[in-house]
Design a protein around this motif. Structure first.
Motif, PDB file in Angstrom:
ATOM      1  N   UNK A  80      16.157  15.935 -13.094  1.00  0.00           N
ATOM      2  CA  UNK A  80      17.061  16.129 -11.965  1.00  0.00           C
ATOM      3  C   UNK A  80      16.253  16.735 -10.819  1.00  0.00           C
ATOM      4  N   UNK A  81      16.706  16.544  -9.580  1.00  0.00           N
ATOM      5  CA  UNK A  81      16.001  17.195  -8.467  1.00  0.00           C
ATOM      6  C   UNK A  81      16.061  18.719  -8.633  1.00  0.00           C
ATOM      7  N   UNK A  82      15.078  19.430  -8.131  1.00  0.00           N
ATOM      8  CA  UNK A  82      15.113  20.899  -8.245  1.00  0.00           C
ATOM      9  C   UNK A  82      16.295  21.447  -7.449  1.00  0.00           C
ATOM     10  N   UNK A  83      16.880  22.515  -7.973  1.00  0.00           N
ATOM     11  CA  UNK A  83      18.032  23.110  -7.282  1.00  0.00           C
ATOM     12  C   UNK A  83      17.610  23.704  -5.935  1.00  0.00           C
ATOM     13  N   UNK A  84      16.460  24.327  -5.936  1.00  0.00           N
ATOM     14  CA  UNK A  84      15.941  24.920  -4.703  1.00  0.00           C
ATOM     15  C   UNK A  84      14.581  24.302  -4.404  1.00  0.00           C
ATOM     16  N   UNK A  85      14.514  23.572  -3.312  1.00  0.00           N
ATOM     17  CA  UNK A  85      13.275  22.863  -2.961  1.00  0.00           C
ATOM     18  C   UNK A  85      12.147  23.827  -2.585  1.00  0.00           C
ATOM     19  N   UNK A  86      12.484  25.087  -2.348  1.00  0.00           N
ATOM     20  CA  UNK A  86      11.466  26.074  -1.953  1.00  0.00           C
ATOM     21  C   UNK A  86      11.099  26.998  -3.114  1.00  0.00           C
ATOM     22  N   UNK A  87      11.487  26.630  -4.306  1.00  0.00           N
ATOM     23  CA  UNK A  87      11.192  27.422  -5.504  1.00  0.00           C
ATOM     24  C   UNK A  87       9.679  27.453  -5.740  1.00  0.00           C
ATOM     25  N   UNK A  88       9.098  28.670  -5.662  1.00  0.00           N
ATOM     26  CA  UNK A  88       7.641  28.803  -5.788  1.00  0.00           C
ATOM     27  C   UNK A  88       7.144  28.455  -7.186  1.00  0.00           C
ATOM     28  N   UNK A  89       7.891  28.813  -8.198  1.00  0.00           N
ATOM     29  CA  UNK A  89       7.470  28.497  -9.573  1.00  0.00           C
ATOM     30  C   UNK A  89       7.417  26.992  -9.789  1.00  0.00           C
ATOM     31  N   UNK A  90       8.442  26.309  -9.323  1.00  0.00           N
ATOM     32  CA  UNK A  90       8.479  24.854  -9.454  1.00  0.00           C
ATOM     33  C   UNK A  90       7.305  24.234  -8.702  1.00  0.00           C
ATOM     34  N   UNK A 137       2.118  21.527  -8.639  1.00  0.00           N
ATOM     35  CA  UNK A 137       0.740  21.567  -8.148  1.00  0.00           C
ATOM     36  C   UNK A 137      -0.253  21.483  -9.317  1.00  0.00           C
ATOM     37  N   UNK A 138      -0.010  22.257 -10.364  1.00  0.00           N
ATOM     38  CA  UNK A 138      -0.908  22.261 -11.526  1.00  0.00           C
ATOM     39  C   UNK A 138      -0.915  20.905 -12.236  1.00  0.00           C
ATOM     40  N   UNK A 139       0.259  20.299 -12.358  1.00  0.00           N
ATOM     41  CA  UNK A 139       0.349  19.016 -13.058  1.00  0.00           C
ATOM     42  C   UNK A 139      -0.250  17.865 -12.255  1.00  0.00           C
ATOM     43  N   UNK A 140      -0.150  17.929 -10.943  1.00  0.00           N
ATOM     44  CA  UNK A 140      -0.593  16.799 -10.121  1.00  0.00           C
ATOM     45  C   UNK A 140      -2.038  16.907  -9.639  1.00  0.00           C
TER      46      UNK A 140
END
Length: 115
Positions: A25-35, A40-43
């Protein structure tokens, strides 16, 4: 041989990204730093692979060893970078996502056939 392996790895990443897009699902908060950190780590390895792939592919294209245009190589990299973000943030319609996905697969397959 290295270019062939890189291209096959990109195809695997492409299939994995499609699974992420369809499963999450899309992230609930697009500015979530953890997400953002997780994405970033995965890509990051994929971005690095893409950069190497583009350089190697452009060399092969300039030597006229494959029937792919330099513009197609650059566009494929740009499209893959778009898909990387769209897959996690799910911020594009499915039709557009699949168009990008198919376009990338087409060029990667064409390159593999040429190699």
């Amino acid at each position: 041989m290295e270019l062939k392996n890189q291209t096959e790895k990109l195809k695997q990443h492409l299939n994995y990204l499609k699974e992420i897009y369809e499963r999450n699902e899309p992230p609930k908060d697009r500015k979530d730093k953890q997400f953002f950190q997780m994405v970033k780590e995965e890509t990051l390895p994929v971005y690095e692979l893409l950069e190497q792939w583009e350089t190697n592919t452009l060399k092969v294209v300039k030597e006229r060893k494959v029937n792919v245009h330099p513009h197609q190589v650059t566009s494929t990299r740009e499209n893959m970078e778009l898909l990387l973000m769209h897959s996690y943030y799910i911020d594009v319609r499915r039709k557009r996502y699949m168009e990008l996905n198919n376009s990338i697969h087409y060029i990667l397959d064409q390159l593999l056939r040429g190699l």
